[in-house]
Write a protein that holds these residues in place. Structure first.
Motif, PDB file in Angstrom:
ATOM      1  N   LEU A   1     -18.858 -27.628  39.565  1.00 47.55           N
ATOM      2  CA  LEU A   1     -17.420 -27.343  39.549  1.00 47.55           C
ATOM      3  C   LEU A   1     -17.136 -26.256  38.532  1.00 47.55           C
ATOM      4  CD1 LEU A   1     -15.768 -30.898  39.479  1.00 47.55           C
ATOM      5  CD2 LEU A   1     -16.284 -29.485  41.454  1.00 47.55           C
ATOM      6  N   ASP A   2     -16.122 -25.427  38.824  1.00 47.53           N
ATOM      7  CA  ASP A   2     -15.596 -24.485  37.843  1.00 47.53           C
ATOM      8  C   ASP A   2     -14.117 -24.300  38.155  1.00 47.53           C
ATOM      9  OD1 ASP A   2     -15.611 -22.832  35.675  1.00 47.53           O
ATOM     10  OD2 ASP A   2     -16.242 -21.060  36.812  1.00 47.53           O
ATOM     11  N   PHE A   3     -13.269 -24.347  37.151  1.00 45.07           N
ATOM     12  CA  PHE A   3     -11.817 -24.284  37.340  1.00 45.07           C
ATOM     13  C   PHE A   3     -11.350 -25.255  38.414  1.00 45.07           C
ATOM     14  CE2 PHE A   3     -12.477 -20.044  35.441  1.00 45.07           C
ATOM     15  CZ  PHE A   3     -11.594 -20.170  34.382  1.00 45.07           C
ATOM     16  N   GLY A   4     -11.925 -26.450  38.450  1.00 47.48           N
ATOM     17  CA  GLY A   4     -11.479 -27.460  39.394  1.00 47.48           C
ATOM     18  C   GLY A   4     -11.955 -27.267  40.814  1.00 47.48           C
ATOM     19  N   THR A   5     -12.728 -26.207  41.054  1.00 47.76           N
ATOM     20  CA  THR A   5     -13.166 -25.904  42.417  1.00 47.76           C
ATOM     21  C   THR A   5     -14.679 -26.078  42.515  1.00 47.76           C
ATOM     22  OG1 THR A   5     -11.451 -24.232  42.417  1.00 47.76           O
ATOM     23  CG2 THR A   5     -13.014 -24.173  44.231  1.00 47.76           C
ATOM     24  N   ARG A   6     -15.142 -26.558  43.678  1.00 46.56           N
ATOM     25  CA  ARG A   6     -16.585 -26.654  43.853  1.00 46.56           C
ATOM     26  C   ARG A   6     -17.126 -25.263  44.127  1.00 46.56           C
ATOM     27  NH1 ARG A   6     -19.189 -29.343  49.033  1.00 46.56           N
ATOM     28  NH2 ARG A   6     -18.894 -27.209  49.715  1.00 46.56           N
ATOM     29  N   ILE A   7     -18.027 -24.780  43.273  1.00 46.93           N
ATOM     30  CA  ILE A   7     -18.543 -23.424  43.492  1.00 46.93           C
ATOM     31  C   ILE A   7     -19.949 -23.437  44.064  1.00 46.93           C
ATOM     32  CG2 ILE A   7     -17.087 -22.287  41.754  1.00 46.93           C
ATOM     33  CD1 ILE A   7     -19.547 -22.354  39.885  1.00 46.93           C
ATOM     34  N   ALA A   8     -20.635 -24.548  43.986  1.00 45.41           N
ATOM     35  CA  ALA A   8     -21.975 -24.599  44.557  1.00 45.41           C
ATOM     36  C   ALA A   8     -22.386 -26.046  44.747  1.00 45.41           C
ATOM     37  CB  ALA A   8     -22.983 -23.897  43.650  1.00 45.41           C
ATOM     38  N   GLU A   9     -23.296 -26.266  45.702  1.00 51.71           N
ATOM     39  CA  GLU A   9     -23.882 -27.579  45.885  1.00 51.71           C
ATOM     40  C   GLU A   9     -25.281 -27.377  46.439  1.00 51.71           C
ATOM     41  OE1 GLU A   9     -21.793 -30.341  48.402  1.00 51.71           O
ATOM     42  OE2 GLU A   9     -23.379 -31.833  48.198  1.00 51.71           O
TER      43      GLU A   9
ATOM     44  N   ASN B   1     -17.131 -26.532  30.411  1.00 55.83           N
ATOM     45  CA  ASN B   1     -15.996 -27.225  29.822  1.00 55.83           C
ATOM     46  C   ASN B   1     -14.724 -26.994  30.617  1.00 55.83           C
ATOM     47  OD1 ASN B   1     -15.294 -28.857  27.799  1.00 55.83           O
ATOM     48  ND2 ASN B   1     -15.720 -27.404  26.163  1.00 55.83           N
ATOM     49  N   GLY B   2     -13.963 -28.047  30.845  1.00 53.74           N
ATOM     50  CA  GLY B   2     -12.681 -27.879  31.513  1.00 53.74           C
ATOM     51  C   GLY B   2     -12.792 -27.608  32.993  1.00 53.74           C
ATOM     52  N   ALA B   3     -13.962 -27.906  33.591  1.00 54.74           N
ATOM     53  CA  ALA B   3     -14.158 -27.594  35.008  1.00 54.74           C
ATOM     54  C   ALA B   3     -13.545 -28.651  35.915  1.00 54.74           C
ATOM     55  CB  ALA B   3     -15.648 -27.451  35.307  1.00 54.74           C
ATOM     56  N   GLY B   4     -13.173 -29.809  35.353  1.00 56.98           N
ATOM     57  CA  GLY B   4     -12.583 -30.861  36.177  1.00 56.98           C
ATOM     58  C   GLY B   4     -13.533 -31.994  36.499  1.00 56.98           C
TER      59      GLY B   4
ATOM     60  N   PRO C   1     -11.534 -18.960  22.624  1.00 59.45           N
ATOM     61  CA  PRO C   1     -10.279 -18.358  23.082  1.00 59.45           C
ATOM     62  C   PRO C   1     -10.263 -18.086  24.582  1.00 59.45           C
ATOM     63  CG  PRO C   1     -11.595 -16.761  21.864  1.00 59.45           C
ATOM     64  CD  PRO C   1     -12.259 -18.081  21.695  1.00 59.45           C
ATOM     65  N   SER C   2     -11.415 -18.072  25.234  1.00 59.57           N
ATOM     66  CA  SER C   2     -11.420 -17.766  26.669  1.00 59.57           C
ATOM     67  C   SER C   2     -11.370 -19.026  27.528  1.00 59.57           C
ATOM     68  CB  SER C   2     -12.691 -16.978  27.028  1.00 59.57           C
ATOM     69  OG  SER C   2     -13.809 -17.835  27.017  1.00 59.57           O
ATOM     70  N   LEU C   3     -11.345 -20.190  26.871  1.00 56.49           N
ATOM     71  CA  LEU C   3     -11.457 -21.439  27.628  1.00 56.49           C
ATOM     72  C   LEU C   3     -10.303 -21.601  28.614  1.00 56.49           C
ATOM     73  CD1 LEU C   3     -13.063 -24.078  27.907  1.00 56.49           C
ATOM     74  CD2 LEU C   3     -11.450 -25.098  26.327  1.00 56.49           C
ATOM     75  N   GLY C   4     -10.653 -21.794  29.862  1.00 51.06           N
ATOM     76  CA  GLY C   4      -9.655 -22.085  30.883  1.00 51.06           C
ATOM     77  C   GLY C   4      -8.814 -20.883  31.295  1.00 51.06           C
TER      78      GLY C   4
END
Lengths: 590, 345, 241
Positions: free
Chosen positions: A561-569, A377-380, C163-166
């Protein structure tokens, strides 16, 4: 209580109304009332299209009635021009004014739009009342009647025929317009602007078209009003009357063309009866009907905000789309050879305020492949998706599609290039049939404009578009619900309708945003089979998906993706073991 | 145009603008808390002025009867909606607020009106009669559809406006009237004559604006109302009851409208339907302020007042046309640069 | 055995025609920290919103021995049920201190004052920022403020949605420290998390939610050792499509 559907009931009603005045049963008083109902109906039909279908609420429609009425009043009384010749003039003046006003109005967002219509509605009212060559507050009198040969159409019975022929023609033209390609685009505007844009609808132009069409119906009503009343004054062209017209459209059931006539009849009749009854009840005269009027408006909004027509007659009958002849089909796109680079995302970056939602992401999609885009969730993922489809502009970096740089990408341009997409939150027009929803996907494959639709010259093209839609529905296994209203389908089926709609575009790349969410196991298997089939035909698929079993067994490659960054492919088997991916999904506190 | 005329227009504009500012603030407040664009806001203004005019003549105004009618409707609508879960507390509240209060005010008015106790009593009585109408109207018309779109609420607001205007004609009749100025003094400043009424308008407006700023900045209730407009879900999560917040917002709106009526009564002849135009001009100011910012709204209201004064000097026939046309480019500009006005539904 | 503090029975929630939470039953005993974990879209947020009263639901919601399923949201807050929502839902254009004070809207002035001091001790960062507008805070500070605002209502049961999201890992650690701290003071906690490992580390009892239903429950040790946990997140070929 619901009456049987179909065209028979309205046809009988129409016939009864048209014959009634000549049976001698109805006194003049009633005929006059019917004439006013007809004139109001024209305005209300325009509003049904504008508000109920197009989603733009106008309180200012009475001003366009005013333009139609004053144009003919000035031309006939000042310049002695024959009333029949002023009809085109009234329409052209209304069209020009509506074009100018509309160009600004349709760009107003949210509730600014109705507020804008109130503002110009009031401004025009005061303008009519203060221009000396329009007779200022007294208006213009002595407008000549319409004539057939030498016979003046003064008797309400004569005028009745003129008014109701106009109403019938307006109904037919409006139904034809709504049934066509542009009509589908308009109907998609209110429920799902995003979907309309994603399939190439120029929403501003479509809205302006509706705006001008509705205004011209109001202008026609104004012309009829002027020659029936034989005088005009600013009173009936103000914001109060404008609200009354809106009330007619709402009462009838916004979105229903026949409902507009019902609403016009209801309101006109109610006002008339209140004008007679209330002074008798209260004992002196005044505009007391407005008390009941406002109360009725509030009560309708509280109890039956979708209007009376749907309550009486149920949902609209399914349309009868034309069937194709001679096995002709819409032209297919030539697909690039499998394995060539199709989509290249290079250092794509999106910043919202201070937040970096997509952080210099790189990946490629090659033709004839299924690529999965995954992440918590929220990875972009959705933002990346929106960058590719032109919903959001890039902050920096670039995206190339078949060699075109997508710097100034818009959803419409993405559609024209062959990017067909689905939405995470289903974007379907619920009160349109399934097949029409799918045919919206073929919007760019057709050419017919509003005029061709009104005159029904678009049938051959429509047949092609619907044949295409039918074929895509067959592919996703929904042929048997093609004519049901889309709103009656389950969520899983709607996801497949979206896939069919995207295929209807004849896309090069399919972008699917969580297509398996809400699908049952059997439906997922069918969808997977379809996507493999599509891939074997040379199409590519970019898939955002949370159902890991689904995406892992289907995708050729995965981008994480995680935190908007590509972490693996890599290929699915490697991604499953990847420590960074495990950490991103399951978390960890060290 | 010479300096004197300019100063005269400026004075005229500021006085009108100050009254518009009060009405506009109420519009913004109601919209922020309930999303209702309160078209009938001007009716509170007109009805107050007419009430005071009647009291000044020693007549019993029709206002208490109107209040009683609205109270009856509010009671009926609440009882119909909650018929299955009617608690004694609710019935007691309805009886007290919707029936006992209007009846008490009716008796009070009938006792006081013939006594002609003077301006202060007239004004207080008028404000007391008008203010409860706000929450009653909210409960009759808007609370049942509180979760609808802004558009549906706007149409309902028009419905309320129609009904109130009709009721205004029924209860107050078609004749217009003016009220005695708050101060009959006047001062000369060079060529310019400044009336005591103008000064009174400015002082009352300034005091009210300061009181409002204190209410919203310092009290928990004021902050809770702001919270409702800042984040509706957040406000619900901390336990602010949205219905009560809506009623308070409407009460404040009616109160501000009533005070505006006190101020504007001596400046013009007020008819039962005069409120609409006053409300709409204030509404133009509220839009210019984006329906959110109070300081911007006050500035915009002064601007509208001044523009109106200028327009009536240059092209008096077209002043309404110009004032209302003014709003369209602003709306267009706001649509482009403040797209958050879009509903999140 | 006494009834649990929160006793949700056979809860169903629908959006329009689609049911997204099916027949969910969970319980939180007084003083416990219970977690509901599961992947995106499992219906966890919907479940919390329904318990809080933001969404209509069918089924029973027992809280402190009373059925509150027909009780208005503000009365649930009054009786000590509080939610820190996933989107925080702060009053962005108001200062930190006002956000906190409004959190205590249902409490007396004296209680508000006392609780505010306690929160400033527990979350000193908020004290430093008390005059700053909530909208200008960093992601971690916003989460702290959202938790502080909920604590101002003196909750008996505090529910937290992701609570840990993002948040960066270091801040996630802080958040979980605060949660374990809170439990020490006697506040019961219902924690919804995607970050399964962190949640299982602090919880007394855990539920796993998949596709709108509870599929597994047990002690955190059992759940963490269950191979199906990884599957429910990353899909190890349990279903082949």
């Amino acid at each position: 209580m619901k009456f049987s559907r179909g065209p028979i009931i309205p046809a009988i009603c129409a016939l009864a109304i048209l014959v009634a005045p000549f049976t001698g049963l109805l006194p003049d008083y009633w005929i006059t009332l019917f004439n006013y109902i007809g004139i109001s109906s024209l305005v209300a039909i325009g509003l049904v299209l504008l508000t109920g279908v197009g989603g733009m609420t106008s309180f200012g429609q009475a001003a366009f009635v005013g333009f139609g009425a004053y144009t003919t009043a000035v031309l006939t009384t000042r310049f002695g021009i024959s009333p029949w010749l002023t009809l085109p003039a009234s329409l052209i003046v209304t069209m020009a004014v509506a074009g100018l006003i509309g160009a600004i109005t349709v760009r107003l967002s949210g509730h600014y739009l109705p507020l804008g219509t109130i503002a110009w509605g009031i401004a025009f009212f005061y303008l009519f009342g203060n221009l000396d060559w329009l007779g200022a507050h007294d208006g213009l009198a002595g407008i000549p009647p319409l004539r057939l040969g030498t016979h003046p159409l003064i008797d309400p019975r004569d005028y009745f025929v003129v008014v109701w022929i106009a109403v019938v023609m307006a109904v037919i033209a409006t139904q034809n317009l709504l049934g066509g390609r542009i009509g589908r685009a308009i109907r998609a505007l209110r429920r799902s602007t995003r979907a309309a844009e994603a399939f190439g609808v120029n929403t501003a132009a479509a809205k302006l078209m509706v705006f001008v069409y509705a205004a011209m119906l109001a202008g026609l009503a104004g012309w009829l009003y002027a020659h029936f009343q034989r005088s005009v004054s600013p009173g009936p062209f103000g914001i109060t009357t404008g609200t009354e017209y809106l009330l007619m459209a709402v009462l009838g059931g916004a979105g229903r063309v026949y409902g507009a006539i019902l609403g016009a009849a209801g309101i006109t009749f109610l006002r008339d009866q209140l004008q007679n009854f209330l002074p008798w009840l209260i004992g002196n005269t005044g505009n007391y009907e407005t008390i009941a009027f406002g109360a009725v408006l509030v009560l309708i909004l509280q109890t039956a905000s979708s209007g009376v027509w749907p309550i009486l007659f149920g949902p609209p009958p399914p349309p009868a789309p034309p069937t194709p002849r001679g096995g002709k089909t819409t032209p297919e796109r030539t697909l690039p050879a499998p394995g060539t680079a199709l989509l290249q995302v290079q250092d794509a970056r999106k910043v919202f305020g201070g937040l970096v939602a997509v952080n210099d992401v790189n990946f490629d999609v090659q033709s004839g492949r299924i690529i999965g885009l995954i992440g918590p969730n929220g990875a972009g993922k959705s933002t990346t998706f929106n960058l590719i489809t032109g919903v959001l502009p890039l902050s920096s970096g670039q995206i190339q599609f078949e060699g075109h740089a997508l710097r100034t990408q818009t959803p419409q341009r993405a559609a024209a290039l062959g990017l067909g997409r689905t939405f995470q939150h289903v974007e379907i027009v619920a009160d349109m049939s399934v097949i029409e929803n799918v045919a919206l996907g073929a919007h760019l494959l057709g050419r017919a404009g509003p005029l061709r639709a009104i005159l029904r010259l678009d049938r051959a093209e429509e047949a092609l578009l619907f044949a295409n839609a039918k074929r895509q529905l067959d592919r996703v296994g929904l042929a048997d619900v093609a004519f049901k209203p889309a709103g009656t389908l389950a969520l899983g089926q709607l996801r497949l309708v979206e896939v069919a709609r995207a295929l209807c575009l004849h896309p090069v790349l399919l972008l699917l945003d969580e297509p398996a969410a809400g699908l049952r196991v059997g439906e997922k298997k069918a969808l997977a089979r379809l996507l493999r089939e599509v891939r074997s035909e040379g199409l590519s698929v970019l898939l955002v998906e949370h159902d890991m079993d689904f995406v892992m067994s289907l995708a050729d490659r995965l981008v994480v993706l995680d935190f908007g960054t590509r972490i693996a492919e890599g290929i699915p088997a490697d991604i499953r073991q990847h420590p960074a991916v495990l950490e991103a999904y399951l978390g960890g506190v060290s | 145009m010479d300096g004197t005329i300019f100063l005269f227009l400026l004075q005229d504009g500021i006085i009108n603008g100050a009254v518009y500012a009060l009405v506009a603030i109420a519009t913004v407040l109601v919209f922020a808390v309930t999303r209702v664009i309160l078209v009938p806001q001007g009716e509170f203004v007109a009805f107050t002025a007419l009430t005071i005019a009647a009291l000044e003549n020693g007549n019993v105004p029709a206002t208490p009867w109107l209040l009683l009618a609205l109270g009856g409707l509010a009671a009926a609508s609440e009882i119909v909606r909650h018929v299955s879960e009617l608690s004694w507390r609710r019935v007691a509240r309805i009886a007290l607020f919707d029936l006992a209060l209007p009846v008490a005010l009716l008796l009070l008015t009938r006792t006081l009106a013939p006594m002609k106790l003077g301006q202060a009593v007239n004004i207080l009585l008028a404000i007391a009669l008008i203010t409860p109408m706000g929450p009653m109207i909210y409960r009759i018309a808007f609370e049942p559809i509180a979760h609808s779109s802004v558009l549906v609420l706007l149409m309902a607001a028009f419905g309320v406006h129609f009904s109130l205007t009709g009721l205004g004609l029924l209860f107050f009749g078609p004749e217009g009237s003016g009220t005695t100025p708050l101060s009959s003094a006047s001062f000369s400043l060079g060529d310019l004559v400044i009336s005591g009424q103008s000064i009174a308008v400015l002082i009352v407006t300034a005091v009210l604006l300061v009181l409002f700023a204190l209410f919203f900045g310092r009290t928990l209730l004021g902050k809770a109302l702001r919270a409702c407009s800042s984040n509706r879900v957040g406000a619900r999560l901390v336990g602010i009851p949205t219905s009560a917040a809506g009623q308070i917002a409407f009460a404040l709106a009616a109160l501000l409208g009533a005070v505006s009526g006190v101020l504007i009564g001596p400046l013009m002849t007020v008819f039962y339907d005069s409120g609409f135009l006053i409300g709409l001009k204030a509404f133009v100011a509220a839009i210019l302020g984006g329906l959110v910012s109070y300081p911007l709204t006050v500035l915009a209201a002064l601007g509208v007042g001044f523009a109106e004064a200028l327009f009536s000097f240059w092209a008096s026939n077209f002043k309404e046309v110009l004032v209302f046309t003014l709003i369209i480019p602003v709306l267009a500009w706001r649509s482009v640069y403040a797209p958050h006005a879009e509903e999140t539904e | 055995m006494t009834a649990p503090l929160l006793d949700v029975r056979n809860l169903c929630v629908s959006y329009g025609r689609a049911e997204v939470v099916h027949d969910v039953s969970i319980a939180v005993t007084a003083g416990a920290l219970v977690t509901v974990i599961g992947s995106n879209g499992a219906g966890k947020t919907t479940l919390l919103n329904a318990i809080m009263g933001l969404l209509k639901a069918r089924g029973g919601i027992g809280f402190r021995g009373n059925d509150v399923s027909a009780v208005a949201l503000e009365s649930r807050v009054q009786s000590g049920l509080c939610l820190v929502p996933e989107r925080r839902e702060l009053f962005a254009d108001m200062p930190v201190e006002d956000n906190l004070l409004l959190g205590g809207f249902r409490r007396s002035r004296a209680e508000r004052k006392e609780t505010l001091e306690q929160i400033f001790v527990r979350l000193p960062r908020l004290k430093e920022r008390r005059q700053q507008l909530a909208g200008t805070l960093s992601g971690g500070e916003r989460q702290m403020l959202a938790m502080g605002r909920a604590l101002m209502a003196r909750p008996v049961l505090l529910m937290l949605d992701e609570p840990s999201l993002g948040l960066a890992p270091r801040i996630v650690r802080d958040v979980f420290h605060i949660l374990t701290d809170l439990r020490q003071t006697g506040v019961s906690i219902l924690l919804v998390e995607q970050n399964a490992r962190a949640a299982l580390e602090v919880a007394d009892y855990a539920y796993v939610m998949e596709l709108g239903a509870i599929t597994t429950q047990g002690s955190p040790q059992q759940i963490a050792a269950d191979p199906r946990l990884v599957e429910s997140y990353l899909g190890l070929g349990g279903n082949e499509y």
